[in-house]
Design a protein around this motif. Structure first.
Motif, PDB file in Angstrom:
ATOM      1  N   UNK A 150      -6.065 -21.606  -6.637  1.00  0.00           N
ATOM      2  CA  UNK A 150      -6.108 -21.970  -8.030  1.00  0.00           C
ATOM      3  C   UNK A 150      -7.640 -22.399  -8.213  1.00  0.00           C
ATOM      4  N   UNK A 151      -7.941 -23.000  -9.363  1.00  0.00           N
ATOM      5  CA  UNK A 151      -9.267 -23.154  -9.667  1.00  0.00           C
ATOM      6  C   UNK A 151      -9.206 -24.874 -10.604  1.00  0.00           C
ATOM      7  N   UNK A 152     -10.173 -25.202 -10.802  1.00  0.00           N
ATOM      8  CA  UNK A 152     -10.076 -26.474 -11.572  1.00  0.00           C
ATOM      9  C   UNK A 152     -10.125 -26.378 -13.222  1.00  0.00           C
ATOM     10  N   UNK A 173      -2.456 -24.032   2.946  1.00  0.00           N
ATOM     11  CA  UNK A 173      -1.943 -22.940   2.187  1.00  0.00           C
ATOM     12  C   UNK A 173      -2.313 -22.979   0.747  1.00  0.00           C
ATOM     13  N   UNK A 174      -3.050 -24.219   0.433  1.00  0.00           N
ATOM     14  CA  UNK A 174      -3.400 -24.452  -1.016  1.00  0.00           C
ATOM     15  C   UNK A 174      -4.971 -24.366  -1.150  1.00  0.00           C
ATOM     16  N   UNK A 175      -5.430 -23.418  -1.729  1.00  0.00           N
ATOM     17  CA  UNK A 175      -6.902 -23.121  -2.050  1.00  0.00           C
ATOM     18  C   UNK A 175      -7.528 -23.332  -3.293  1.00  0.00           C
ATOM     19  N   UNK A 176      -8.503 -24.288  -3.520  1.00  0.00           N
ATOM     20  CA  UNK A 176      -9.057 -24.355  -4.864  1.00  0.00           C
ATOM     21  C   UNK A 176     -10.353 -23.568  -4.626  1.00  0.00           C
ATOM     22  N   UNK A 177     -10.530 -22.446  -5.218  1.00  0.00           N
ATOM     23  CA  UNK A 177     -11.495 -21.384  -5.302  1.00  0.00           C
ATOM     24  C   UNK A 177     -12.841 -22.100  -5.799  1.00  0.00           C
ATOM     25  N   UNK A 178     -13.999 -21.680  -5.273  1.00  0.00           N
ATOM     26  CA  UNK A 178     -15.259 -21.953  -5.991  1.00  0.00           C
ATOM     27  C   UNK A 178     -15.949 -20.629  -6.473  1.00  0.00           C
ATOM     28  N   UNK A 179     -16.956 -20.504  -6.766  1.00  0.00           N
ATOM     29  CA  UNK A 179     -17.347 -19.326  -7.346  1.00  0.00           C
ATOM     30  C   UNK A 179     -17.283 -18.170  -6.528  1.00  0.00           C
ATOM     31  N   UNK A 180     -17.197 -18.123  -5.425  1.00  0.00           N
ATOM     32  CA  UNK A 180     -16.585 -16.865  -4.405  1.00  0.00           C
ATOM     33  C   UNK A 180     -17.804 -16.397  -4.037  1.00  0.00           C
ATOM     34  N   UNK A 190     -12.565 -14.863  -7.081  1.00  0.00           N
ATOM     35  CA  UNK A 190     -13.708 -15.583  -7.330  1.00  0.00           C
ATOM     36  C   UNK A 190     -12.965 -16.565  -8.547  1.00  0.00           C
ATOM     37  N   UNK A 191     -13.925 -17.636  -8.546  1.00  0.00           N
ATOM     38  CA  UNK A 191     -13.047 -18.742  -9.655  1.00  0.00           C
ATOM     39  C   UNK A 191     -14.341 -19.110 -10.791  1.00  0.00           C
TER      40      UNK A 191
END
Length: 297
Positions: A79-81, A105-112, A123-124
């Motif tokens: 996910x992302x914000x 197992x839950x990942x808040x993606x950054x710009x990547x 990417x996010x």
């Protein structure tokens, strides 16, 4: 890779104004349905484009329930914000940040990019962030973004948006999953896709006709399958009488504003014009009083 694509979740245990059901139970049931669809279709992960939660501050009891469901699900959730996930644009001490901390197992993606997951790069571009550049065009590149992307304007005069066709042309990701726009649509250029699935849960009166769905997407075969989320009839879960009254008031207000703007025989005084128009058209004086207060007349 096979991914289950979602729209804005807005997970919450707080009941919206116009719902009549036990909304927390509905939210938990729908979230469980989504996790089961992912398992049943043997998806490798879930992709969700922000507004995972409806608020940065939700009860500990609700947190435990959602966290347990994510942990038992076991597979990766990316996910992302979104703006609803943030606390005054900050990420600390939020419901979503706590969920990530509690679940591997839950990942808040950054710009990547987030690399090494089944040959794809993720990417996010979270709420308020720029779109990152693609680092390796030989990979299958996925962008999660929380911004107002539209297929067509949601209302006349809307300016705070980007069109799907131009966004997909400018950003050469193989797959873009966008959130923030609660309407559902998809757009395709060649073998590249943009999916905006809108609201997963119906919380407001303008979502009554919305049909929530998820997509199973295969990045190898470039195939998508829409799966509807089971919903109750609007009459069973919404305050329909109140909604009809609000619709009627909105129509009256629209007619009043339209009539006022088209009124030709006007002098120089706004107050005199308003009084004259209300007198001729039998408008409730309280409406005029509100307008006068707002304009300091």
């Amino acid at each position: 890779m096979k991914a289950l694509i979602l729209g804005d979740l807005h997970l919450t245990n707080k009941c919206p104004e116009n719902r009549t059901d036990n909304y927390e139970e509905t939210v938990l049931r729908k979230f469980g349905f989504i996790l089961n669809v992912s398992k049943g279709n043997k998806c490798d992960c879930i992709i969700q484009p922000g507004d995972f939660s409806d608020s940065p501050s939700l009860s500990y009891d609700f947190f435990i329930k959602i966290s347990s469901m994510i942990r038992l699900f076991g597979k990766h959730i990316f996910t992302c914000w979104g703006q609803h996930d943030l606390r005054y644009r900050t990420k600390e001490n939020t419901f979503l940040a706590a969920l990530e901390e509690a679940n591997d197992n839950l990942h808040i993606l950054t710009k990547g990019p987030a690399t090494g997951f089944m040959g794809v790069d993720l990417y996010a571009s979270s709420f308020g962030e720029e779109v990152p550049d693609i680092e390796n065009t030989d990979k299958f590149n996925i962008l999660l973004t929380h911004r107002m992307i539209v297929n067509e304007k949601l209302w006349e005069g809307q300016t705070d948006c980007q069109y799907a066709n131009s966004f997909l042309r400018l950003n050469k990701f193989n797959l873009i999953v966008s959130g923030d726009n609660h309407s559902s649509f998809s757009y395709k250029i060649g073998s590249r896709y943009l999916f905006n699935l809108g609201a997963t849960l119906r919380s407001t009166i303008n979502q009554i006709e919305h049909k929530p769905a998820v997509i199973v997407f295969n990045t190898t075969m470039k195939k998508e399958e829409y799966i509807p989320i089971l919903i109750e009839p609007a009459e069973k879960v919404f305050k329909m009488e109140k909604i009809e009254r609000e619709k009627e008031r909105n129509k009256e207000l629209d007619a009043f504003v339209s009539g006022l703007s088209e009124h030709k025989e006007m002098g120089l005084s706004f107050t005199d014009n308003l009084n004259e128009y209300m007198k001729k058209n039998n408008i409730d004086p309280s409406i005029g009083n509100i307008i006068k207060e707002c304009t300091n007349e």
